[in-house]
Design a protein around this motif. Structure first.
Motif, PDB file in Angstrom:
ATOM      1  N   HIS A 101       2.219  12.574 -24.296  1.00  0.00           N
ATOM      2  CA  HIS A 101       2.378  13.811 -23.529  1.00  0.00           C
ATOM      3  C   HIS A 101       1.334  14.804 -24.006  1.00  0.00           C
ATOM      4  O   HIS A 101       0.813  14.674 -25.111  1.00  0.00           O
ATOM      5  N   THR A 102       1.100  15.815 -23.203  1.00  0.00           N
ATOM      6  CA  THR A 102       0.184  16.882 -23.621  1.00  0.00           C
ATOM      7  C   THR A 102       0.944  18.017 -24.313  1.00  0.00           C
ATOM      8  O   THR A 102       0.381  19.082 -24.552  1.00  0.00           O
ATOM      9  N   GLU A 103       2.209  17.793 -24.633  1.00  0.00           N
ATOM     10  CA  GLU A 103       2.979  18.702 -25.474  1.00  0.00           C
ATOM     11  C   GLU A 103       3.983  17.877 -26.269  1.00  0.00           C
ATOM     12  O   GLU A 103       4.179  16.690 -26.004  1.00  0.00           O
ATOM     13  N   PRO A 140       4.743  14.886 -31.888  1.00  0.00           N
ATOM     14  CA  PRO A 140       3.641  15.753 -31.461  1.00  0.00           C
ATOM     15  C   PRO A 140       2.910  15.239 -30.228  1.00  0.00           C
ATOM     16  O   PRO A 140       2.922  14.054 -29.916  1.00  0.00           O
ATOM     17  N   GLU A 141       2.296  16.181 -29.542  1.00  0.00           N
ATOM     18  CA  GLU A 141       1.502  15.842 -28.361  1.00  0.00           C
ATOM     19  C   GLU A 141       0.483  14.766 -28.706  1.00  0.00           C
ATOM     20  O   GLU A 141       0.013  14.687 -29.846  1.00  0.00           O
ATOM     21  N   GLU A 165       7.785  23.445 -16.463  1.00  0.00           N
ATOM     22  CA  GLU A 165       8.147  22.328 -15.588  1.00  0.00           C
ATOM     23  C   GLU A 165       8.447  21.054 -16.372  1.00  0.00           C
ATOM     24  O   GLU A 165       8.705  20.002 -15.793  1.00  0.00           O
ATOM     25  N   GLY A 166       8.427  21.125 -17.696  1.00  0.00           N
ATOM     26  CA  GLY A 166       8.708  19.949 -18.519  1.00  0.00           C
ATOM     27  C   GLY A 166       7.441  19.151 -18.768  1.00  0.00           C
ATOM     28  O   GLY A 166       6.365  19.489 -18.300  1.00  0.00           O
ATOM     29  N   TRP A 167       7.583  18.066 -19.510  1.00  0.00           N
ATOM     30  CA  TRP A 167       6.419  17.267 -19.848  1.00  0.00           C
ATOM     31  C   TRP A 167       6.235  16.125 -18.863  1.00  0.00           C
ATOM     32  O   TRP A 167       7.160  15.720 -18.179  1.00  0.00           O
ATOM     33  N   HIS A 170       2.162  10.121 -19.946  1.00  0.00           N
ATOM     34  CA  HIS A 170       0.888   9.467 -19.665  1.00  0.00           C
ATOM     35  C   HIS A 170       0.943   8.083 -20.305  1.00  0.00           C
ATOM     36  O   HIS A 170       1.059   7.978 -21.531  1.00  0.00           O
ATOM     37  N   PRO A 171       0.911   7.014 -19.501  1.00  0.00           N
ATOM     38  CA  PRO A 171       1.019   5.661 -20.058  1.00  0.00           C
ATOM     39  C   PRO A 171      -0.010   5.419 -21.155  1.00  0.00           C
ATOM     40  O   PRO A 171      -1.140   5.901 -21.081  1.00  0.00           O
ATOM     41  N   TYR A 172       0.400   4.677 -22.168  1.00  0.00           N
ATOM     42  CA  TYR A 172      -0.443   4.368 -23.312  1.00  0.00           C
ATOM     43  C   TYR A 172      -0.453   2.852 -23.471  1.00  0.00           C
ATOM     44  O   TYR A 172       0.543   2.265 -23.902  1.00  0.00           O
ATOM     45  N   ASP A 173      -1.540   2.239 -23.064  1.00  0.00           N
ATOM     46  CA  ASP A 173      -1.648   0.785 -23.136  1.00  0.00           C
ATOM     47  C   ASP A 173      -2.046   0.385 -24.548  1.00  0.00           C
ATOM     48  O   ASP A 173      -3.127   0.757 -25.020  1.00  0.00           O
ATOM     49  N   ASP A 174      -1.165  -0.331 -25.224  1.00  0.00           N
ATOM     50  CA  ASP A 174      -1.421  -0.730 -26.601  1.00  0.00           C
ATOM     51  C   ASP A 174      -1.029  -2.195 -26.784  1.00  0.00           C
ATOM     52  O   ASP A 174       0.154  -2.502 -26.929  1.00  0.00           O
TER      53      ASP A 174
END
Length: 180
Positions: A101-103, A140-141, A165-167, A170-174
């Motif tokens: 997330h960005t937050e 953390p973000e 508006e909430g978080w 963002h998918p994180y391909d690992d």
């Protein structure tokens, strides 16, 4: 009280000070609130009316406002999940994908249990943070993670946000991530 399981080694970390120290080294905030403050009838209730959600927020108002003022959170709400939640399995499939997330993603558990799976430092790898009533965590973000329910499939938590508006996940391909 929260417990940690390091997935690569199956090592378990217990005890509030040990959990806090480990998470601090992974840049994750951990606190503990007194879950006994909550009215007894809400301590094991997982289907909540709007009035009951407000009662929970009022009960922990000073803790929420303290955390919000220290970390810049501007809004908060209650999430309640259980087998009574419509489409719970579909919701969990959405939650159970590694993302960022960005937050910060913040949860203050007021009833039930949940688990954050978090990507730690290179030497640690992924670890599970098993949470129960009273545990407060802030991932953390931009830190890869996901949140899901534990075997009891019941949780009530306060969520705090910076963006009103909430978080957004963002998918994180690992390729190194393994579900087990």
């Amino acid at each position: 009280m929260a417990e940690i399981r390091i997935r690569n080694t199956n090592e378990r970390i217990t005890g509030e000070d040990n959990v806090r120290s480990f998470l601090e080294n992974q840049e994750v905030l951990y606190e503990h609130w007194n879950p006994g403050k909550l009215a007894p009838e809400l301590q094991e209730k997982f289907v909540l009316s709007d009035e009951e959600k407000q009662q929970i927020l009022q009960t922990f108002d000073s803790e929420i406002r303290d955390l919000a003022s220290r970390r810049g959170y501007k809004t908060w709400d209650i999430v309640a999940l259980s087998d009574a939640t419509p489409n719970l399995n579909e919701l969990l499939k959405k939650f159970e994908q590694v993302h960022t997330h960005t937050e910060d993603e913040v949860r203050a558990i007021t009833a039930g249990k949940g688990i954050f799976i978090i990507k730690g430092t290179e030497d640690v790898g992924y670890f599970d943070v098993e949470l129960e009533a009273g545990d407060v965590i802030s991932v953390p973000e931009n830190k890869a993670h996901f949140f899901t329910l534990m075997e009891n499939r019941k949780i009530v938590a306060v969520r705090l946000f910076i963006e009103t508006e909430g978080w957004i996940a963002h998918p994180y391909d690992d390729p190194s991530f393994q579900k087990a």
